[in-house]
Scaffold this active site. Sequence first.
Site, PDB file in Angstrom:
ATOM      1  N   ASP A  22       1.537 -10.440  12.188  1.00 26.80           N
ATOM      2  CA  ASP A  22       2.612 -11.787  12.117  1.00 26.80           C
ATOM      3  C   ASP A  22       3.434 -11.626  13.311  1.00 26.80           C
ATOM      4  O   ASP A  22       4.115 -10.390  13.626  1.00 26.80           O
ATOM      5  CB  ASP A  22       3.386 -11.752  10.719  1.00 26.80           C
ATOM      6  CG  ASP A  22       2.629 -12.271   9.444  1.00 26.80           C
ATOM      7  OD1 ASP A  22       1.743 -12.579   9.771  1.00 26.80           O
ATOM      8  OD2 ASP A  22       3.600 -12.332   8.551  1.00 26.80           O
TER       9      ASP A  22
ATOM     10  N   LYS B  77      -0.763 -20.474  10.642  1.00 26.94           N
ATOM     11  CA  LYS B  77      -0.348 -20.646   9.201  1.00 26.94           C
ATOM     12  C   LYS B  77      -0.271 -22.274   9.422  1.00 26.94           C
ATOM     13  O   LYS B  77       0.580 -22.652   9.946  1.00 26.94           O
ATOM     14  CB  LYS B  77       0.700 -20.021   8.678  1.00 26.94           C
ATOM     15  CG  LYS B  77       0.484 -18.492   8.398  1.00 26.94           C
ATOM     16  CD  LYS B  77       1.452 -18.071   7.495  1.00 26.94           C
ATOM     17  CE  LYS B  77       1.689 -16.436   7.208  1.00 26.94           C
ATOM     18  NZ  LYS B  77       0.457 -15.926   6.436  1.00 26.94           N
TER      19      LYS B  77
ATOM     20  N   GLY C 290       6.951 -10.717   2.629  1.00 27.91           N
ATOM     21  CA  GLY C 290       8.527 -10.499   2.999  1.00 27.91           C
ATOM     22  C   GLY C 290       9.213  -9.496   1.868  1.00 27.91           C
ATOM     23  O   GLY C 290      10.529  -9.556   2.044  1.00 27.91           O
TER      24      GLY C 290
ATOM     25  N   ARG D 162      -6.176  -4.760  -7.385  1.00 28.10           N
ATOM     26  CA  ARG D 162      -6.894  -4.188  -8.289  1.00 28.10           C
ATOM     27  C   ARG D 162      -7.567  -5.005  -9.395  1.00 28.10           C
ATOM     28  O   ARG D 162      -8.661  -4.771  -9.751  1.00 28.10           O
ATOM     29  CB  ARG D 162      -5.945  -3.154  -9.303  1.00 28.10           C
ATOM     30  CG  ARG D 162      -5.550  -1.876  -8.508  1.00 28.10           C
ATOM     31  CD  ARG D 162      -5.306  -0.755  -9.576  1.00 28.10           C
ATOM     32  NE  ARG D 162      -5.068   0.415  -8.969  1.00 28.10           N
ATOM     33  CZ  ARG D 162      -5.843   1.549  -8.566  1.00 28.10           C
ATOM     34  NH1 ARG D 162      -7.127   1.350  -8.755  1.00 28.10           N
ATOM     35  NH2 ARG D 162      -5.299   2.671  -8.104  1.00 28.10           N
TER      36      ARG D 162
ATOM     37  N   GLY E  53       3.447  -7.082   1.610  1.00 26.05           N
ATOM     38  CA  GLY E  53       4.181  -6.205   1.049  1.00 26.05           C
ATOM     39  C   GLY E  53       3.833  -4.668   1.815  1.00 26.05           C
ATOM     40  O   GLY E  53       4.630  -3.779   1.437  1.00 26.05           O
TER      41      GLY E  53
ATOM     42  N   GLY F  30       3.047  -8.344   7.936  1.00 26.01           N
ATOM     43  CA  GLY F  30       3.969  -9.449   8.253  1.00 26.01           C
ATOM     44  C   GLY F  30       5.256  -8.895   8.591  1.00 26.01           C
ATOM     45  O   GLY F  30       5.336  -8.269   9.839  1.00 26.01           O
ATOM     46  N   SER F  31       6.294  -8.906   7.650  1.00 29.73           N
ATOM     47  CA  SER F  31       7.878  -8.417   8.245  1.00 29.73           C
ATOM     48  C   SER F  31       7.786  -7.078   8.277  1.00 29.73           C
ATOM     49  O   SER F  31       8.609  -6.716   9.252  1.00 29.73           O
ATOM     50  CB  SER F  31       8.531  -8.907   7.139  1.00 29.73           C
ATOM     51  OG  SER F  31       8.185 -10.012   6.372  1.00 29.73           O
TER      52      SER F  31
END
Lengths: 294, 181
Positions: free
Chosen positions: A24, A81, A153, A165, A214, A235-236
């Site tokens: 990101d 996005k 995030g 899973r 995550g 991402g973050s």
Amino acid sequence: MILTESFRLKSGLAEMLKGGVIMDVTNAQEALVAEKAGATAVMALIKVPSDIRKEGGVARMSPISKIREIMATVSIPVMAKCRIGHLAEARVLEALGVDYIDESEVLTPADDENHVDKRSFRVPFVCGARNLGEALRRIGEGAAMIRTKGEAGSGNIVEAVRHMRTIQREMKQLTVLSSDELMAEAKKHQAPFELIEYVAQHGKLPVPNFSAGGIATAADAALAMMLGAEAVFVGSGIFKSSDPERFAKAVVKATTYWKDPVKVLEASEELPDGMPGLDIRQLEESQLMATRGW
Amino acid sequence: MGVLALQGDFAAHAQSLQQAGAEAVEVRTRESLASVDALVMPGGESTTMLKLMSYENLWEPLQEFGASKPIFGTCAGAILLAKHVTSPSQISLALMDLDVERNAYGRQLDSHIAQVDLEGAPLEAVFIRAPIIRRVGPAGKVWATHRGDPVLVTEGKHMVATFHPELTCDPRVHAIFLRQL
């Protein structure tokens, strides 16, 4: 439907991204850091998910000038996005010539019932999913890549693990059923019958399946790969860490060498402090991004 | 047969090699490179592969490997094998006398599938953000062209394709490489 020429080109690019890290970025400078660290692609968005979470308000498609800047700066594919169901943002991004569109729950949904009909676009789409039914609905709409949603995030891998899973388990279960049982499965998963049939025969999705939401350490990336992800989105995690360059490099290494614990150890040793994390159980339902879209 | 598995569609190549009758091993380290007789460098992002090669000190072992053993590069792999790379310029193994321009057809919207001619029979060629070979050295042999540009070239032991034979069920391109061993 799956093997049309257009669809093969769309999922073909996803094939090229396998084993890599899609990062990101919000501007050209970050895109350059990502490319230099070995990202296979960058994802343009207005703010990284943890800032969207913190600042609240409506999160929309990235400003066009920023996306153009990123496209002009890096030679790797540029994704961007659009909001769930925002047909016009998607058309604008296609006209701009981005390489992939992420119809993403990280942005504020524009339509709380419908996603974009992605089949009529020439540009490929990636969409998030929490389970097999959601993944197959998105593929039915024309998505050429799936990423498990995780909880963007949050810096917490637990939701990404749950979603990966779940999808893997639901796919395995289909492979042991007889053909008489598949229509009932289509009903249960609320998914197109022919895609349920495809998964039952092949034991996998007809498009690449990546992991997102995550990933905050090199070991998180390796875990996603162990659970069956074919590549990862970060991402973050990168630009909220104390040293984005080293962090990005470590995640790239861990994603390639996930089978080799010594290499993941080496990557982890180079790691600066990760981003702060959130306990998902303490988040209000309204703060969850993964439950956007259906 | 090794398939360089740093990043990209290495699994598709392994499958194609198996279809063409070879045994495929994933190569990510110097040790696994030393255990194979020939190598496929897959499609993917050449910039990412370059980074991983430098992180893992694979650069010199790959150059030494290429000096004596055959390498087949598709798309990103072709970029890594070429002598000169442009758009933007980047380093490469320079094992074949070729000039290659990256992303030369344009972006993903310019990706396309075309019919090319291979030894008198049509071959489906999948071009994804593909490079174009702008120059082939005197020792190069052009096996197929598309819109006037060479897309499948051999030089000595090595071979490059700017398209993705691993994304179709047609084993002929991999078979040509295996024949040269």
